[in-house]
Design a protein around this motif. Structure first.
Motif, PDB file in Angstrom:
ATOM      1  N   UNK A  53      52.082  74.535  43.104  1.00 18.06           N
ATOM      2  CA  UNK A  53      52.727  75.847  43.175  1.00 18.06           C
ATOM      3  C   UNK A  53      51.714  76.960  42.826  1.00 18.06           C
ATOM      4  N   UNK A  54      50.925  76.708  41.811  1.00 23.41           N
ATOM      5  CA  UNK A  54      49.910  77.690  41.410  1.00 23.41           C
ATOM      6  C   UNK A  54      48.878  77.869  42.518  1.00 23.41           C
ATOM      7  N   UNK A  55      48.460  76.755  43.116  1.00 17.70           N
ATOM      8  CA  UNK A  55      47.476  76.835  44.205  1.00 17.70           C
ATOM      9  C   UNK A  55      48.021  77.642  45.373  1.00 17.70           C
ATOM     10  N   UNK A  56      49.313  77.442  45.664  1.00 14.78           N
ATOM     11  CA  UNK A  56      49.941  78.192  46.768  1.00 14.78           C
ATOM     12  C   UNK A  56      50.008  79.676  46.444  1.00 14.78           C
ATOM     13  N   UNK A  57      50.370  79.986  45.207  1.00 18.27           N
ATOM     14  CA  UNK A  57      50.450  81.402  44.809  1.00 18.27           C
ATOM     15  C   UNK A  57      49.089  82.083  44.926  1.00 18.27           C
ATOM     16  N   UNK A  58      48.036  81.360  44.557  1.00 19.40           N
ATOM     17  CA  UNK A  58      46.689  81.944  44.670  1.00 19.40           C
ATOM     18  C   UNK A  58      46.317  82.098  46.145  1.00 19.40           C
ATOM     19  N   UNK A  59      46.623  81.071  46.933  1.00 13.33           N
ATOM     20  CA  UNK A  59      46.250  81.105  48.356  1.00 13.33           C
ATOM     21  C   UNK A  59      46.976  82.213  49.114  1.00 13.33           C
ATOM     22  N   UNK A  60      48.201  82.515  48.714  1.00  8.82           N
ATOM     23  CA  UNK A  60      49.002  83.523  49.428  1.00  8.82           C
ATOM     24  C   UNK A  60      49.018  84.868  48.703  1.00  8.82           C
ATOM     25  N   UNK A  61      48.174  84.993  47.693  1.00  8.62           N
ATOM     26  CA  UNK A  61      48.167  86.230  46.894  1.00  8.62           C
ATOM     27  C   UNK A  61      47.830  87.452  47.740  1.00  8.62           C
ATOM     28  N   UNK A  62      48.622  88.489  47.588  1.00  8.12           N
ATOM     29  CA  UNK A  62      48.385  89.751  48.291  1.00  8.12           C
ATOM     30  C   UNK A  62      47.964  90.797  47.249  1.00  8.12           C
ATOM     31  N   UNK A  63      46.683  91.191  47.251  1.00  8.08           N
ATOM     32  CA  UNK A  63      46.206  92.139  46.227  1.00  8.08           C
ATOM     33  C   UNK A  63      46.888  93.505  46.313  1.00  8.08           C
ATOM     34  N   UNK A  64      47.486  93.803  47.465  1.00  3.03           N
ATOM     35  CA  UNK A  64      48.128  95.124  47.625  1.00  3.03           C
ATOM     36  C   UNK A  64      49.504  95.164  46.965  1.00  3.03           C
ATOM     37  N   UNK A  65      50.034  94.002  46.655  1.00  2.00           N
ATOM     38  CA  UNK A  65      51.361  93.965  46.042  1.00  2.00           C
ATOM     39  C   UNK A  65      51.255  94.294  44.541  1.00  2.00           C
TER      40      UNK A  65
END
Lengths: 125, 163
Positions: A53-65
């Motif tokens: 789950x953590x890996x997915x959150x990092x992979x899909x992280x949107x810096x603009x959010x």
């Protein structure tokens, strides 16, 4: 405590931290980010599912959010910016208040004094 | 050539001072005093920290010592995401915390618009001669702290020197 280091090109550190805390709770202590890699600091009891789950959150992280706090900060800054445009171009003119209600006149004088104090503080004097 | 430290010899009356003894006890020890074991690391890129538990930062320094004490230093420019974010630094020597949960240095930030200097020098008592690894660690109370490095035009330097 265990560390998980992942590649990440760009990050909104507070936003990523917020999402990971929301997802992993007390099993996530926080992170470090050096501009190309993020290191997640995880509790030893973290499960393989939570790591994924953590890996997915990092992979899909949107810096603009933005986090809710960051959104509030942006809105507050916009409100202040607008208020400066609306009211800070010139000092309060006391003439419309003179000869009116004495309490209102006194209040206007106080506002003008505070305006000058704030301007002095902003100039660093 | 790496300088070698030898416990200075106690000379006896009438003792012949040979070249070998002079080289070992005078030249080599002076060389060591001039260039003791030293390690330094300057961070190339800025580092943001949100961890509320102490976590390794920068790169570890390993050096081979002669049994003396150490001075450890950290110099940086830092800011925090909001006011009243506490930043704790700790030092691990061979995996052993030198400051415990409270760390060896503690600073309170005043927000993202104000940078401050969280630098410190710390004394580490003598360790047995041999290889020793020094790790700098940090944590924040909330929010984030950013250590600015060469990539941002600043110096973030961690150094260790045997004394």
């Amino acid at each position: 405590m265990k560390n998980l280091t992942l590649e990440l090109k760009a990050a909104n550190v507070l936003s990523l931290d917020y999402d990971l805390r929301a997802a992993l709770g007390s099993r996530f202590y926080g992170l470090t980010y050096d501009g190309s890699h993020v290191t997640l600091v995880l509790d030893d009891t973290i499960t393989p599912d939570q790591v994924r789950q953590a890996q997915t959150l990092v992979a899909t992280h949107d810096p603009a959010r933005l986090t809710p706090d960051q959104q509030t900060t942006v809105l507050d800054a916009a409100k202040l910016d607008q208020a400066r445009k609306d009211y800070a171009a010139a000092e309060l003119d006391l003439s419309p208040y003179q000869g009116k209600d004495s309490a209102l006149e006194k209040l206007a004088q106080k506002v003008l004094w505070l305006e000058r104090e704030i301007n002095a503080l902003r100039k660093g004097s | 050539m790496t300088a070698i430290w030898t416990q200075p010899r106690t000379w006896n009356v009438g003792e012949l001072t040979t070249a070998a003894l002079m080289n070992q006890h005078l030249r080599d020890n002076l060389d060591w005093l001039k260039s003791p074991p030293l390690g330094s690391y300057t961070a190339p890129t800025s580092l943001a920290i949100t961890s509320t538990s102490l976590v390794d930062i920068l790169a570890p320094i390993t050096l081979s010592s002669s049994g003396g004490a150490f001075l450890v230093g950290f110099q940086a420019c830092i800011s925090t995401s909001t006011s009243a974010v506490n930043v704790v630094f700790d030092l691990h020597v061979d995996g052993v915390s030198q400051g415990g949960g409270l760390g060896i240095a503690y600073f309170t930030g005043t927000g993202s618009s104000t940078n401050f200097n969280p630098s410190f020098v710390f004394y580490v008592s003598p360790k047995a001669a041999g290889s020793h690894t020094f790790k700098l660690r940090a944590a924040v109370s909330s929010g984030s702290a950013t250590i600015y490095a060469t990539s941002a035009g600043y110096n973030a330097q961690f150094w260790v020197r045997e004394i």
